[in-house]
Design a protein around this motif. Structure first.
Motif, PDB file in Angstrom:
ATOM      1  N   ASN A 138      39.994  47.568  31.137  1.00 51.43           N
ATOM      2  CA  ASN A 138      40.795  46.440  31.603  1.00 51.43           C
ATOM      3  C   ASN A 138      40.555  46.278  33.096  1.00 51.43           C
ATOM      4  O   ASN A 138      39.745  46.997  33.680  1.00 51.43           O
ATOM      5  N   ASP A 139      41.253  45.363  33.733  1.00 57.54           N
ATOM      6  CA  ASP A 139      41.108  45.218  35.183  1.00 57.54           C
ATOM      7  C   ASP A 139      42.455  44.936  35.828  1.00 57.54           C
ATOM      8  O   ASP A 139      43.444  44.650  35.152  1.00 57.54           O
ATOM      9  N   TRP A 140      42.464  45.052  37.133  1.00 54.41           N
ATOM     10  CA  TRP A 140      43.665  44.871  37.946  1.00 54.41           C
ATOM     11  C   TRP A 140      43.190  44.381  39.306  1.00 54.41           C
ATOM     12  O   TRP A 140      42.164  44.835  39.801  1.00 54.41           O
ATOM     13  N   SER A 141      43.887  43.444  39.914  1.00 53.63           N
ATOM     14  CA  SER A 141      43.443  42.963  41.219  1.00 53.63           C
ATOM     15  C   SER A 141      43.475  44.110  42.229  1.00 53.63           C
ATOM     16  O   SER A 141      44.354  44.966  42.189  1.00 53.63           O
ATOM     17  N   ASP A 142      42.491  44.131  43.113  1.00 44.55           N
ATOM     18  CA  ASP A 142      42.380  45.238  44.067  1.00 44.55           C
ATOM     19  C   ASP A 142      43.634  45.363  44.925  1.00 44.55           C
ATOM     20  O   ASP A 142      44.100  46.466  45.198  1.00 44.55           O
ATOM     21  N   LEU A 143      44.205  44.228  45.327  1.00 44.98           N
ATOM     22  CA  LEU A 143      45.410  44.267  46.152  1.00 44.98           C
ATOM     23  C   LEU A 143      46.566  44.919  45.400  1.00 44.98           C
ATOM     24  O   LEU A 143      47.373  45.640  45.987  1.00 44.98           O
ATOM     25  N   SER A 144      46.627  44.694  44.081  1.00 47.19           N
ATOM     26  CA  SER A 144      47.748  45.224  43.310  1.00 47.19           C
ATOM     27  C   SER A 144      47.731  46.748  43.236  1.00 47.19           C
ATOM     28  O   SER A 144      48.769  47.370  43.003  1.00 47.19           O
ATOM     29  N   TRP A 145      46.568  47.366  43.413  1.00 48.02           N
ATOM     30  CA  TRP A 145      46.529  48.832  43.414  1.00 48.02           C
ATOM     31  C   TRP A 145      47.385  49.397  44.540  1.00 48.02           C
ATOM     32  O   TRP A 145      47.943  50.487  44.428  1.00 48.02           O
ATOM     33  N   ALA A 146      47.466  48.629  45.627  1.00 51.72           N
ATOM     34  CA  ALA A 146      48.218  49.121  46.783  1.00 51.72           C
ATOM     35  C   ALA A 146      49.714  48.864  46.632  1.00 51.72           C
ATOM     36  O   ALA A 146      50.528  49.627  47.138  1.00 51.72           O
ATOM     37  N   ILE A 147      50.079  47.771  45.934  1.00 52.02           N
ATOM     38  CA  ILE A 147      51.497  47.400  45.937  1.00 52.02           C
ATOM     39  C   ILE A 147      52.219  47.698  44.611  1.00 52.02           C
ATOM     40  O   ILE A 147      53.431  47.797  44.592  1.00 52.02           O
ATOM     41  N   SER A 195      27.834  43.665  37.672  1.00 55.86           N
ATOM     42  CA  SER A 195      27.826  42.848  38.886  1.00 55.86           C
ATOM     43  C   SER A 195      26.777  43.386  39.852  1.00 55.86           C
ATOM     44  O   SER A 195      27.110  44.038  40.852  1.00 55.86           O
ATOM     45  N   PRO A 196      25.492  43.132  39.558  1.00 54.41           N
ATOM     46  CA  PRO A 196      24.420  43.778  40.321  1.00 54.41           C
ATOM     47  C   PRO A 196      24.249  43.292  41.755  1.00 54.41           C
ATOM     48  O   PRO A 196      23.610  43.972  42.558  1.00 54.41           O
ATOM     49  N   ASP A 197      24.794  42.128  42.098  1.00 54.47           N
ATOM     50  CA  ASP A 197      24.641  41.604  43.454  1.00 54.47           C
ATOM     51  C   ASP A 197      25.574  42.363  44.396  1.00 54.47           C
ATOM     52  O   ASP A 197      26.802  42.259  44.279  1.00 54.47           O
ATOM     53  N   PRO A 198      25.034  43.137  45.367  1.00 49.35           N
ATOM     54  CA  PRO A 198      25.891  43.925  46.270  1.00 49.35           C
ATOM     55  C   PRO A 198      26.800  43.094  47.147  1.00 49.35           C
ATOM     56  O   PRO A 198      27.764  43.608  47.716  1.00 49.35           O
ATOM     57  N   ASP A 199      26.515  41.789  47.254  1.00 48.91           N
ATOM     58  CA  ASP A 199      27.396  40.916  48.034  1.00 48.91           C
ATOM     59  C   ASP A 199      28.732  40.684  47.333  1.00 48.91           C
ATOM     60  O   ASP A 199      29.701  40.242  47.956  1.00 48.91           O
ATOM     61  N   THR A 251      38.614  37.962  48.314  1.00 48.65           N
ATOM     62  CA  THR A 251      37.759  38.976  48.933  1.00 48.65           C
ATOM     63  C   THR A 251      38.068  40.384  48.441  1.00 48.65           C
ATOM     64  O   THR A 251      37.244  41.281  48.558  1.00 48.65           O
ATOM     65  N   GLY A 252      39.267  40.587  47.892  1.00 48.09           N
ATOM     66  CA  GLY A 252      39.599  41.898  47.346  1.00 48.09           C
ATOM     67  C   GLY A 252      39.002  42.105  45.969  1.00 48.09           C
ATOM     68  O   GLY A 252      38.557  43.199  45.616  1.00 48.09           O
ATOM     69  N   GLY A 253      38.980  41.037  45.177  1.00 50.37           N
ATOM     70  CA  GLY A 253      38.403  41.114  43.850  1.00 50.37           C
ATOM     71  C   GLY A 253      39.261  41.879  42.860  1.00 50.37           C
ATOM     72  O   GLY A 253      40.438  42.160  43.104  1.00 50.37           O
ATOM     73  N   ASP A 254      38.653  42.207  41.731  1.00 46.94           N
ATOM     74  CA  ASP A 254      39.314  42.953  40.665  1.00 46.94           C
ATOM     75  C   ASP A 254      38.617  44.287  40.460  1.00 46.94           C
ATOM     76  O   ASP A 254      37.399  44.400  40.633  1.00 46.94           O
TER      77      ASP A 254
END
Length: 278
Positions: A261-270, A151-155, A112-115
């Motif tokens: 590049n990308d990074w998991s959303d959770l990893s931005w916090a930790i 990623s055009p789908d807002p969901d 649910t956090g995504g990248d």
């Protein structure tokens, strides 16, 4: 990690792949670049608490897991539809509709956090060794425009406003003034001019085996060209990029300027690497 590996001196590289604990790595079946095979570890005893992210009890559900590297998304989807594989990780957004419409397939949101995609800049070389050129990128990036392409789908997509990501325990609404909704190409062009940029080549990596990052690179190159930046795209596989980015010298000497590049959303916090988010 095995005890004998943990006791190795820090200067000695580990050479053995043993698996994850729940699974054992089958070195004899490994085909680097194509597939890796893991078998159930019968001696593994999971923790008693429920699994949660990287923690908790890891309960083994299947006897063998084979990780196949299928670089073409359409080929991977065709293999899934034919029952040749059971799961595709992170299919591109333009295939969501096809997956949803197939009664034999299910599109699940597991992370649910995504990248979060971001731009890496080689700040050792012009033009990004000048802070104003780096600030220009912050004004140039229109997150919503990039999401409409990749990623055009807002969901399944949303802008990133907090430097700590959207879903981590430290995500918050403080100090979000850096976020420039809609972008400002005029201000970006002005900042490039103030940085002393004089039309030098800006080399941007474009990954041929990662459609999302490839599309983002094409859009970024277009946005830069519109404000007068001389962008050169460098198409290559991600593995080739890992080697090529080691050269941080000038572009004319085989160096580079930018990469997506990308990074998991959770990893931005930790463990945030704090590059410029797009």
């Amino acid at each position: 990690m095995r005890e004998k590996d943990a006791k190795l001196p820090p200067t000695e590289q580990l050479t053995a792949n043993i698996g994850s604990g729940p699974y054992k790595f089958k070195e004899a079946l490994a085909k680097p670049g194509a597939s890796f095979t893991y078998d159930r570890n019968e001696q593994y005893i999971p923790r008693q608490e429920p699994a949660e992210g990287w923690a908790g009890g890891k309960v083994i559900k299947v006897d063998r897991a084979i990780w196949q590297n299928i670089s073409d998304p359409q080929t991977a989807l065709s293999a899934l539809q034919a029952g040749q594989i059971d799961f595709v990780n992170s299919p591109p957004a333009d295939l969501y509709g096809t997956i949803k419409s197939d009664p034999n397939l299910e599109l699940q949101l597991l992370d649910t956090g995504g990248d979060d995609l971001y731009v890496q800049m080689n700040f050792l070389q012009p033009p990004f060794n000048n802070v104003k050129a780096r600030q220009a990128m912050l004004h140039l990036i229109d997150q919503e425009a990039f999401l409409r392409v990749i990623s055009p789908d807002p969901d399944y997509s949303s802008p990133v406003i907090s430097i700590f990501g959207n879903s981590g325990p430290y995500s918050n609404d403080e100090n979000t003034g850096w976020y420039k909704k809609g972008g400002d190409p005029g201000r970006a062009k002005q900042l490039f001019q103030e940085s002393g940029y004089a039309g030098e080549k800006v080399y941007l990596f474009q990954f041929t085996d990662w459609p999302v990052a490839s599309d983002a690179a094409l859009l970024l190159a277009s946005a830069l060209r519109k404000i007068g930046v001389n962008v050169v795209l460098g198409p290559m596989s991600f593995s080739a990029f890992v080697e090529a980015r080691k050269n941080k010298g000038p572009v004319e000497n085989g160096g580079w300027s930018m990469a997506i590049n990308d990074w998991s959303d959770l990893s931005w916090a930790i463990q945030s690497p704090v590059p410029s988010i797009i």
